[in-house]
Design a protein around this motif. Structure first.
Motif, PDB file in Angstrom:
ATOM      1  N   LYS A   3      54.599  50.112  87.178  1.00  0.00           N
ATOM      2  CA  LYS A   3      53.487  50.705  87.918  1.00  0.00           C
ATOM      3  C   LYS A   3      52.361  49.680  87.971  1.00  0.00           C
ATOM      4  N   ARG A   4      51.904  49.373  89.171  1.00  0.00           N
ATOM      5  CA  ARG A   4      50.830  48.398  89.330  1.00  0.00           C
ATOM      6  C   ARG A   4      49.497  49.006  88.935  1.00  0.00           C
ATOM      7  N   LYS A   5      48.708  48.223  88.268  1.00  0.00           N
ATOM      8  CA  LYS A   5      47.391  48.654  87.847  1.00  0.00           C
ATOM      9  C   LYS A   5      46.491  48.804  89.071  1.00  0.00           C
ATOM     10  N   LYS A   6      45.761  49.896  89.146  1.00  0.00           N
ATOM     11  CA  LYS A   6      44.841  50.131  90.259  1.00  0.00           C
ATOM     12  C   LYS A   6      43.659  49.175  90.130  1.00  0.00           C
ATOM     13  N   MET A   7      43.389  48.479  91.216  1.00  0.00           N
ATOM     14  CA  MET A   7      42.289  47.502  91.226  1.00  0.00           C
ATOM     15  C   MET A   7      41.323  47.825  92.362  1.00  0.00           C
ATOM     16  N   TRP A   8      40.037  47.650  92.082  1.00  0.00           N
ATOM     17  CA  TRP A   8      39.011  47.815  93.103  1.00  0.00           C
ATOM     18  C   TRP A   8      38.319  46.472  93.330  1.00  0.00           C
ATOM     19  N   ALA A   9      39.117  45.412  93.304  1.00  0.00           N
ATOM     20  CA  ALA A   9      38.621  44.057  93.504  1.00  0.00           C
ATOM     21  C   ALA A   9      39.822  43.153  93.769  1.00  0.00           C
ATOM     22  N   LYS A  10      39.547  41.950  94.217  1.00  0.00           N
ATOM     23  CA  LYS A  10      40.605  40.957  94.421  1.00  0.00           C
ATOM     24  C   LYS A  10      41.064  40.481  93.038  1.00  0.00           C
ATOM     25  N   SER A  11      42.356  40.289  92.875  1.00  0.00           N
ATOM     26  CA  SER A  11      42.863  39.845  91.579  1.00  0.00           C
ATOM     27  C   SER A  11      42.695  38.336  91.401  1.00  0.00           C
ATOM     28  N   PHE A  12      42.166  37.974  90.243  1.00  0.00           N
ATOM     29  CA  PHE A  12      42.054  36.571  89.842  1.00  0.00           C
ATOM     30  C   PHE A  12      42.849  36.340  88.558  1.00  0.00           C
ATOM     31  N   LEU A  13      43.708  37.291  88.186  1.00  0.00           N
ATOM     32  CA  LEU A  13      44.454  37.198  86.939  1.00  0.00           C
ATOM     33  C   LEU A  13      45.275  35.911  86.881  1.00  0.00           C
ATOM     34  N   HIS A  14      45.147  35.197  85.772  1.00  0.00           N
ATOM     35  CA  HIS A  14      45.831  33.918  85.513  1.00  0.00           C
ATOM     36  C   HIS A  14      45.356  32.796  86.446  1.00  0.00           C
ATOM     37  N   LYS A  15      44.203  32.985  87.059  1.00  0.00           N
ATOM     38  CA  LYS A  15      43.625  31.963  87.939  1.00  0.00           C
ATOM     39  C   LYS A  15      42.247  31.579  87.393  1.00  0.00           C
ATOM     40  N   PRO A  16      41.725  30.413  87.825  1.00  0.00           N
ATOM     41  CA  PRO A  16      40.362  30.053  87.407  1.00  0.00           C
ATOM     42  C   PRO A  16      39.356  31.108  87.879  1.00  0.00           C
ATOM     43  N   ALA A  17      38.453  31.475  86.992  1.00  0.00           N
ATOM     44  CA  ALA A  17      37.416  32.456  87.329  1.00  0.00           C
ATOM     45  C   ALA A  17      36.427  31.828  88.307  1.00  0.00           C
ATOM     46  N   PRO A  18      35.858  32.653  89.189  1.00  0.00           N
ATOM     47  CA  PRO A  18      34.796  32.122  90.043  1.00  0.00           C
ATOM     48  C   PRO A  18      33.599  31.712  89.176  1.00  0.00           C
ATOM     49  N   GLN A  19      32.775  30.870  89.720  1.00  0.00           N
ATOM     50  CA  GLN A  19      31.600  30.396  88.973  1.00  0.00           C
ATOM     51  C   GLN A  19      30.698  31.571  88.602  1.00  0.00           C
ATOM     52  N   LEU A  20      30.255  31.578  87.347  1.00  0.00           N
ATOM     53  CA  LEU A  20      29.305  32.590  86.879  1.00  0.00           C
ATOM     54  C   LEU A  20      27.925  32.202  87.405  1.00  0.00           C
ATOM     55  N   VAL A  21      27.374  33.034  88.288  1.00  0.00           N
ATOM     56  CA  VAL A  21      26.067  32.744  88.868  1.00  0.00           C
ATOM     57  C   VAL A  21      25.076  33.786  88.365  1.00  0.00           C
ATOM     58  N   VAL A  22      24.029  33.304  87.712  1.00  0.00           N
ATOM     59  CA  VAL A  22      22.983  34.179  87.201  1.00  0.00           C
ATOM     60  C   VAL A  22      21.665  33.729  87.804  1.00  0.00           C
ATOM     61  N   GLU A  23      20.994  34.675  88.409  1.00  0.00           N
ATOM     62  CA  GLU A  23      19.685  34.416  89.009  1.00  0.00           C
ATOM     63  C   GLU A  23      18.605  34.448  87.921  1.00  0.00           C
ATOM     64  N   GLU A  24      18.741  35.427  87.022  1.00  0.00           N
ATOM     65  CA  GLU A  24      17.741  35.602  85.973  1.00  0.00           C
ATOM     66  C   GLU A  24      18.386  36.274  84.768  1.00  0.00           C
ATOM     67  N   TRP A  25      18.096  35.765  83.588  1.00  0.00           N
ATOM     68  CA  TRP A  25      18.572  36.410  82.354  1.00  0.00           C
ATOM     69  C   TRP A  25      17.557  37.460  81.946  1.00  0.00           C
ATOM     70  N   VAL A  26      18.012  38.689  81.717  1.00  0.00           N
ATOM     71  CA  VAL A  26      17.161  39.761  81.210  1.00  0.00           C
ATOM     72  C   VAL A  26      17.068  39.597  79.698  1.00  0.00           C
ATOM     73  N   SER A  27      18.156  39.178  79.095  1.00  0.00           N
ATOM     74  CA  SER A  27      18.222  38.874  77.666  1.00  0.00           C
ATOM     75  C   SER A  27      18.034  37.360  77.515  1.00  0.00           C
ATOM     76  N   SER A  28      18.242  36.876  76.311  1.00  0.00           N
ATOM     77  CA  SER A  28      18.301  35.422  76.139  1.00  0.00           C
ATOM     78  C   SER A  28      19.593  34.932  76.793  1.00  0.00           C
ATOM     79  N   GLN A  29      19.674  33.639  77.035  1.00  0.00           N
ATOM     80  CA  GLN A  29      20.894  33.075  77.631  1.00  0.00           C
ATOM     81  C   GLN A  29      21.881  32.738  76.517  1.00  0.00           C
TER      82      GLN A  29
END
Length: 151
Positions: A3-29
């Motif tokens: 049974k395939r897992k239900k996804m509400w996004a494009k799968s990136f499993l076992h692939k390089p993650a997209p770049q983490l882009v943060v505009e502003e940290w609410v907490s410390s970085q």
């Protein structure tokens, strides 16, 4: 039949993650080098997102040496800081332009991705999905397997 897992996004499993882009940290970085990164896309108005916060707090505490948990919202700093119940005890950031979320094609939140220290997505999806929950056991297994491969 698997049974395939239900996804509400494009799968990136076992692939390089997209770049983490943060505009502003609410907490410390956080210091992320050499650690697993759990990115959770969420919003203050989202009831399932708020239900996931205690688990995310627990993951940050339990795996503090190996894991960084980051909640990313597209809401204002003020709105995020007003979110006190449950209290967020992990790293928190804003990306009002939803850059990483757009690359992942996230259609429903919460959506989480677990990225290993090499930048590869090892888990993805709706963290509370019955039968495919993101749990301590799941995270522990990925950390243990990664360390075995690196030894």
């Amino acid at each position: 039949m698997v049974k395939r897992k239900k996804m509400w996004a494009k799968s990136f499993l076992h692939k390089p993650a997209p770049q983490l882009v943060v505009e502003e940290w609410v907490s410390s970085q956080p210091e992320m080098k050499g650690k697993f990164i759990l990115v959770d896309f969420w919003a203050t108005w989202c009831a399932p997102c708020k239900r996931a916060i205690p688990d995310l707090n627990e993951f940050q505490t339990e795996f503090k040496d190996d894991l960084v948990v980051i909640g990313i919202s597209d809401e204002s700093r003020e709105k995020i800081l007003r979110q006190r119940n449950p209290k967020i005890e992990y790293y928190s950031a804003i990306d009002s332009q939803q850059r990483m979320k757009t690359v992942l094609e996230v259609k429903a939140i919460p959506h989480a991705i677990l990225i290993d220290p090499d930048g590869i997505v090892v888990w993805e999806g709706y963290p509370l999905l019955a039968g495919n929950e993101l749990t301590s056991e799941v995270i522990s297994k990925h950390i243990t397997n990664y360390k075995k491969r690196k030894d």
